[in-house]
Design an enzyme around this catalytic site. Sequence first.
Site, PDB file in Angstrom:
ATOM      1  N   ASN A  10     -45.923  74.351 -32.165  1.00 21.65           N
ATOM      2  CA  ASN A  10     -46.573  75.276 -31.237  1.00 21.65           C
ATOM      3  C   ASN A  10     -47.598  76.061 -32.038  1.00 21.65           C
ATOM      4  OD1 ASN A  10     -47.338  77.275 -29.491  1.00 21.65           O
ATOM      5  ND2 ASN A  10     -45.304  78.206 -29.279  1.00 21.65           N
ATOM      6  N   LYS A  12     -49.693  78.138 -31.032  1.00 21.37           N
ATOM      7  CA  LYS A  12     -49.946  79.461 -30.446  1.00 21.37           C
ATOM      8  C   LYS A  12     -51.450  79.742 -30.376  1.00 21.37           C
ATOM      9  CE  LYS A  12     -45.351  80.904 -31.777  1.00 21.37           C
ATOM     10  NZ  LYS A  12     -44.412  81.964 -32.138  1.00 21.37           N
ATOM     11  N   HIS A  99     -42.164  80.234 -22.805  1.00 24.35           N
ATOM     12  CA  HIS A  99     -42.005  80.761 -24.169  1.00 24.35           C
ATOM     13  C   HIS A  99     -41.777  82.269 -24.094  1.00 24.35           C
ATOM     14  CE1 HIS A  99     -42.864  81.911 -28.283  1.00 24.35           C
ATOM     15  NE2 HIS A  99     -42.676  80.647 -28.612  1.00 24.35           N
ATOM     16  N   GLU A 101     -42.948  84.617 -25.672  1.00 22.98           N
ATOM     17  CA  GLU A 101     -44.188  85.405 -25.716  1.00 22.98           C
ATOM     18  C   GLU A 101     -44.858  85.431 -24.338  1.00 22.98           C
ATOM     19  OE1 GLU A 101     -45.796  83.269 -29.033  1.00 22.98           O
ATOM     20  OE2 GLU A 101     -44.234  84.123 -30.305  1.00 22.98           O
ATOM     21  N   GLU A 171     -34.831  79.329 -28.530  1.00 24.42           N
ATOM     22  CA  GLU A 171     -35.538  80.150 -29.497  1.00 24.42           C
ATOM     23  C   GLU A 171     -35.055  81.598 -29.403  1.00 24.42           C
ATOM     24  OE1 GLU A 171     -39.536  78.069 -30.552  1.00 24.42           O
ATOM     25  OE2 GLU A 171     -39.894  79.522 -28.967  1.00 24.42           O
ATOM     26  N   GLY A 177     -40.879  84.173 -35.908  1.00 24.30           N
ATOM     27  CA  GLY A 177     -41.854  84.793 -36.791  1.00 24.30           C
ATOM     28  C   GLY A 177     -41.282  85.846 -37.724  1.00 24.30           C
ATOM     29  N   SER A 217     -38.466  80.544 -36.875  1.00 18.94           N
ATOM     30  CA  SER A 217     -38.497  80.541 -38.341  1.00 18.94           C
ATOM     31  C   SER A 217     -37.963  79.248 -38.953  1.00 18.94           C
ATOM     32  CB  SER A 217     -37.726  81.746 -38.902  1.00 18.94           C
ATOM     33  OG  SER A 217     -38.362  82.961 -38.525  1.00 18.94           O
ATOM     34  N   GLY A 238     -43.324  77.150 -35.097  1.00 16.37           N
ATOM     35  CA  GLY A 238     -44.514  77.976 -34.962  1.00 16.37           C
ATOM     36  C   GLY A 238     -45.305  77.986 -36.259  1.00 16.37           C
ATOM     37  N   GLY A 239     -45.117  79.023 -37.049  1.00 11.26           N
ATOM     38  CA  GLY A 239     -45.916  79.237 -38.257  1.00 11.26           C
ATOM     39  C   GLY A 239     -45.998  78.029 -39.178  1.00 11.26           C
TER      40      GLY A 239
HETATM   41  P1  13P Z   1     -41.998  80.545 -35.794  1.00  8.58           P
HETATM   42  O1  13P Z   1     -41.627  79.157 -36.261  1.00  8.58           O
HETATM   43  O2  13P Z   1     -43.285  81.041 -36.349  1.00  8.58           O
HETATM   44  O3  13P Z   1     -40.845  81.507 -35.974  1.00  8.58           O
HETATM   45  O4  13P Z   1     -42.255  80.447 -34.206  1.00  8.58           O
HETATM   46  C1  13P Z   1     -41.305  79.818 -33.402  1.00  8.58           C
HETATM   47  C2  13P Z   1     -41.856  79.658 -32.053  1.00  8.58           C
HETATM   48  O5  13P Z   1     -42.048  80.610 -31.325  1.00  8.58           O
HETATM   49  C3  13P Z   1     -42.216  78.305 -31.629  1.00  8.58           C
HETATM   50  O6  13P Z   1     -42.475  78.250 -30.274  1.00  8.58           O
END
Ligand code: 13P
Length: 255
Positions: A10, A12, A99, A101, A171, A177, A217, A238-239
């Site tokens: 993702n 983002k 998600h 967010e 998640e 994050g 994470s 994510g990251g």
């Molecule tokens: P991180 O891997 O950066 O923690 O993000 C997870 C996420 O929200 C994937 O959708």
Amino acid sequence: MERRMLVAGNWKMYTTAGEGAVLVQDLADELSSFDGDVEVVVGPPFTGLKTVSTVIELDHLEMGLAAQDCHWESEGAFTGAIAPRMLVDLRVDYVIVGHSERREYFGETNETVNKKVKAVYSAGMVPIMCVGETLATRDSLETDSFVRDQVLAGAAGLTPEQAEQLVVAYEPIWAIGTGRTPTPESANDVARMIRATIGAMYGPPVAMKVRVLYGGSVKPENARMFFAEPDVDGALVGGAALKADSFTDIVRAAQ
Ligand code: 13P
């Protein structure tokens, strides 16, 4: 029942179209020597979908494409929104729906998540439906009931054929994050509960086919521990998905 492992990135709101094209090409280079049976999916922002889709097609990459959201209507006066059929037109395979967010900053509810899940299927794509609890919910020992309600509402009203294709991403919000994660056993407990909930809705054979991802994470250093759990069928990253080498290491950990 063998479920195919799925590792989805993702991206983002991080990549321009040009940066996305470079990232997917770097990823393809890193993965060119990989012959494991892992489904790899990348999720650029809307503006990067066309470029990334074109790279995937022209370079014959074995990579799925995900959008990060969509509207539930197929067209209309919804300024700024993107309809599922517009994503199909760009050869999008999956849509990340609900998600945390989106739920936190854009007013997404279990009801809108359910409308989007159905719309994604109707258009011929597959939803990656995100669920997960806040730290306060976890601390008050209400994770199971909270996540169960998200699954019951979000995945309601599907045909069995749709339900068995569903991808659920667990998640925990406090793990996104932050560098913090649940123990793999704890993530598996929630993943198993999610599967049992799908089983109660659509029957155990359907539930055995549904893939439950862990997200929050996920890094090359911890991915393998989560993938070793029986009810964890991959990751939503994510990251660590924004760098070709770390995402590739996570993909390799899934084989
Ligand atoms: P991180 O891997 O950066 O923690 O993000 C997870 C996420 O929200 C994937 O959708």
